[in-house]
Design a protein around this motif. Structure first.
Motif, PDB file in Angstrom:
ATOM      1  N   PHE A  32       0.840  -1.192   0.000  1.00  0.00           N
ATOM      2  CA  PHE A  32       0.000   0.000   0.000  1.00  0.00           C
ATOM      3  C   PHE A  32       0.882   1.252   0.000  1.00  0.00           C
ATOM      4  O   PHE A  32       0.590   2.239  -0.672  1.00  0.00           O
ATOM      5  CB  PHE A  32      -0.941   0.033   1.208  1.00  0.00           C
ATOM      6  N   TRP A  33       1.964   1.200   0.775  1.00  0.00           N
ATOM      7  CA  TRP A  33       2.888   2.331   0.852  1.00  0.00           C
ATOM      8  C   TRP A  33       3.476   2.619  -0.532  1.00  0.00           C
ATOM      9  O   TRP A  33       3.532   3.758  -0.979  1.00  0.00           O
ATOM     10  CB  TRP A  33       3.985   2.024   1.865  1.00  0.00           C
ATOM     11  N   TYR A  34       3.936   1.559  -1.213  1.00  0.00           N
ATOM     12  CA  TYR A  34       4.530   1.718  -2.541  1.00  0.00           C
ATOM     13  C   TYR A  34       3.505   2.281  -3.535  1.00  0.00           C
ATOM     14  O   TYR A  34       3.829   3.177  -4.325  1.00  0.00           O
ATOM     15  CB  TYR A  34       5.058   0.376  -3.060  1.00  0.00           C
ATOM     16  N   ALA A  35       2.302   1.764  -3.499  1.00  0.00           N
ATOM     17  CA  ALA A  35       1.268   2.243  -4.421  1.00  0.00           C
ATOM     18  C   ALA A  35       0.989   3.719  -4.178  1.00  0.00           C
ATOM     19  O   ALA A  35       0.906   4.516  -5.128  1.00  0.00           O
ATOM     20  CB  ALA A  35      -0.011   1.425  -4.262  1.00  0.00           C
ATOM     21  N   ALA A  36       0.848   4.102  -2.921  1.00  0.00           N
ATOM     22  CA  ALA A  36       0.575   5.499  -2.594  1.00  0.00           C
ATOM     23  C   ALA A  36       1.736   6.394  -3.010  1.00  0.00           C
ATOM     24  O   ALA A  36       1.530   7.478  -3.566  1.00  0.00           O
ATOM     25  CB  ALA A  36       0.301   5.639  -1.099  1.00  0.00           C
ATOM     26  N   ALA A  37       2.955   5.948  -2.752  1.00  0.00           N
ATOM     27  CA  ALA A  37       4.131   6.759  -3.072  1.00  0.00           C
ATOM     28  C   ALA A  37       4.276   6.967  -4.576  1.00  0.00           C
ATOM     29  O   ALA A  37       4.529   8.090  -5.027  1.00  0.00           O
ATOM     30  CB  ALA A  37       5.386   6.101  -2.504  1.00  0.00           C
ATOM     31  N   THR A  38       4.093   5.918  -5.350  1.00  0.00           N
ATOM     32  CA  THR A  38       4.264   6.059  -6.799  1.00  0.00           C
ATOM     33  C   THR A  38       3.129   6.880  -7.413  1.00  0.00           C
ATOM     34  O   THR A  38       3.367   7.679  -8.316  1.00  0.00           O
ATOM     35  CB  THR A  38       4.389   4.694  -7.501  1.00  0.00           C
ATOM     36  N   CYS A  39       1.919   6.721  -6.917  1.00  0.00           N
ATOM     37  CA  CYS A  39       0.796   7.524  -7.427  1.00  0.00           C
ATOM     38  C   CYS A  39       0.987   8.993  -7.059  1.00  0.00           C
ATOM     39  O   CYS A  39       0.756   9.879  -7.882  1.00  0.00           O
ATOM     40  CB  CYS A  39      -0.532   7.016  -6.885  1.00  0.00           C
ATOM     41  N   ALA A  40       1.400   9.259  -5.819  1.00  0.00           N
ATOM     42  CA  ALA A  40       1.637  10.639  -5.391  1.00  0.00           C
ATOM     43  C   ALA A  40       2.750  11.263  -6.226  1.00  0.00           C
ATOM     44  O   ALA A  40       2.653  12.427  -6.638  1.00  0.00           O
ATOM     45  CB  ALA A  40       1.980  10.686  -3.910  1.00  0.00           C
ATOM     46  N   ASP A  41       3.788  10.493  -6.494  1.00  0.00           N
ATOM     47  CA  ASP A  41       4.890  11.005  -7.311  1.00  0.00           C
ATOM     48  C   ASP A  41       4.400  11.366  -8.715  1.00  0.00           C
ATOM     49  O   ASP A  41       4.784  12.392  -9.268  1.00  0.00           O
ATOM     50  CB  ASP A  41       6.019   9.971  -7.377  1.00  0.00           C
ATOM     51  N   GLY A  42       3.530  10.547  -9.270  1.00  0.00           N
ATOM     52  CA  GLY A  42       2.986  10.809 -10.594  1.00  0.00           C
ATOM     53  C   GLY A  42       2.045  12.002 -10.635  1.00  0.00           C
ATOM     54  O   GLY A  42       1.864  12.626 -11.672  1.00  0.00           O
ATOM     55  N   ALA A  43       1.446  12.318  -9.489  1.00  0.00           N
ATOM     56  CA  ALA A  43       0.472  13.416  -9.438  1.00  0.00           C
ATOM     57  C   ALA A  43       1.103  14.746  -9.022  1.00  0.00           C
ATOM     58  O   ALA A  43       0.412  15.764  -8.965  1.00  0.00           O
ATOM     59  CB  ALA A  43      -0.648  13.056  -8.461  1.00  0.00           C
ATOM     60  N   ASP A  56       0.146  18.627  -1.844  1.00  0.00           N
ATOM     61  CA  ASP A  56      -1.165  18.001  -2.048  1.00  0.00           C
ATOM     62  C   ASP A  56      -1.034  16.545  -2.461  1.00  0.00           C
ATOM     63  O   ASP A  56      -1.764  15.680  -1.960  1.00  0.00           O
ATOM     64  CB  ASP A  56      -1.967  18.746  -3.113  1.00  0.00           C
ATOM     65  N   ALA A  57      -0.125  16.277  -3.374  1.00  0.00           N
ATOM     66  CA  ALA A  57       0.061  14.902  -3.838  1.00  0.00           C
ATOM     67  C   ALA A  57       0.500  14.003  -2.681  1.00  0.00           C
ATOM     68  O   ALA A  57      -0.018  12.897  -2.507  1.00  0.00           O
ATOM     69  CB  ALA A  57       1.088  14.853  -4.969  1.00  0.00           C
ATOM     70  N   MET A  58       1.426  14.501  -1.877  1.00  0.00           N
ATOM     71  CA  MET A  58       1.911  13.711  -0.751  1.00  0.00           C
ATOM     72  C   MET A  58       0.812  13.503   0.288  1.00  0.00           C
ATOM     73  O   MET A  58       0.625  12.393   0.797  1.00  0.00           O
ATOM     74  CB  MET A  58       3.112  14.407  -0.125  1.00  0.00           C
ATOM     75  N   THR A  59       0.065  14.539   0.574  1.00  0.00           N
ATOM     76  CA  THR A  59      -1.027  14.444   1.556  1.00  0.00           C
ATOM     77  C   THR A  59      -2.068  13.435   1.100  1.00  0.00           C
ATOM     78  O   THR A  59      -2.523  12.598   1.890  1.00  0.00           O
ATOM     79  CB  THR A  59      -1.683  15.824   1.780  1.00  0.00           C
ATOM     80  N   ARG A  60      -2.447  13.508  -0.172  1.00  0.00           N
ATOM     81  CA  ARG A  60      -3.441  12.552  -0.692  1.00  0.00           C
ATOM     82  C   ARG A  60      -2.915  11.130  -0.658  1.00  0.00           C
ATOM     83  O   ARG A  60      -3.638  10.202  -0.313  1.00  0.00           O
ATOM     84  CB  ARG A  60      -3.842  12.924  -2.113  1.00  0.00           C
TER      85      ARG A  60
END
Length: 119
Positions: A20-31, A39-43
């Motif tokens: 879950f951590w990896y998924a959140a980190a890579t999605c936030a990085d992409g956003a 905002d990306a990191m918070t989300r």
């Protein structure tokens, strides 16, 4: 032989939580370009926390129609989960350094978060 050895199922739970951590980190990085860093990191952090909580509620007996375990049993379980997550985090760090150095920021950020939580 090592893979067939018995181990705690909490190791697998910790692996899922790290996923879950990896998924959140890579999605936030992409956003980041669209939302900005904060905002990306918070989300991403919020999504990871919600996924983690939902997974643990579904996995642990208290999440189903079982009576809650005694507080000392839950405290032990939490300590074991922290241990297995730390073990997985250090594995990830070594893996990324050896195979995907551009992704090393993900386990490094996890280490910072882990150490902040224990201070």
């Amino acid at each position: 032989e090592e893979r067939r050895a018995k181990h705690s199922a909490l190791r697998d739970v910790a692996g899922m939580l790290r996923s879950f951590w990896y998924a959140a980190a890579t999605c936030a990085d992409g956003a980041r370009a669209e939302l900005g860093d904060a905002d990306a990191m918070t989300r991403g952090e919020r999504w990871e926390r919600e996924m983690r909580d939902a997974f643990l509620r579904g996995y642990l007996p208290e999440g189903r129609d079982h009576p809650p375990s005694p507080p000392q049993a839950r405290a032990r379980l939490d300590v074991l989960l922290e241990l297995f997550e730390a073990e997985k985090l250090f594995y990830e760090l070594a893996y990324e350094l050896n195979n995907r150095p551009t992704w090393v920021w993900i386990p490094l950020r996890g280490l910072v978060t882990m150490f902040r939580a224990t201070s």
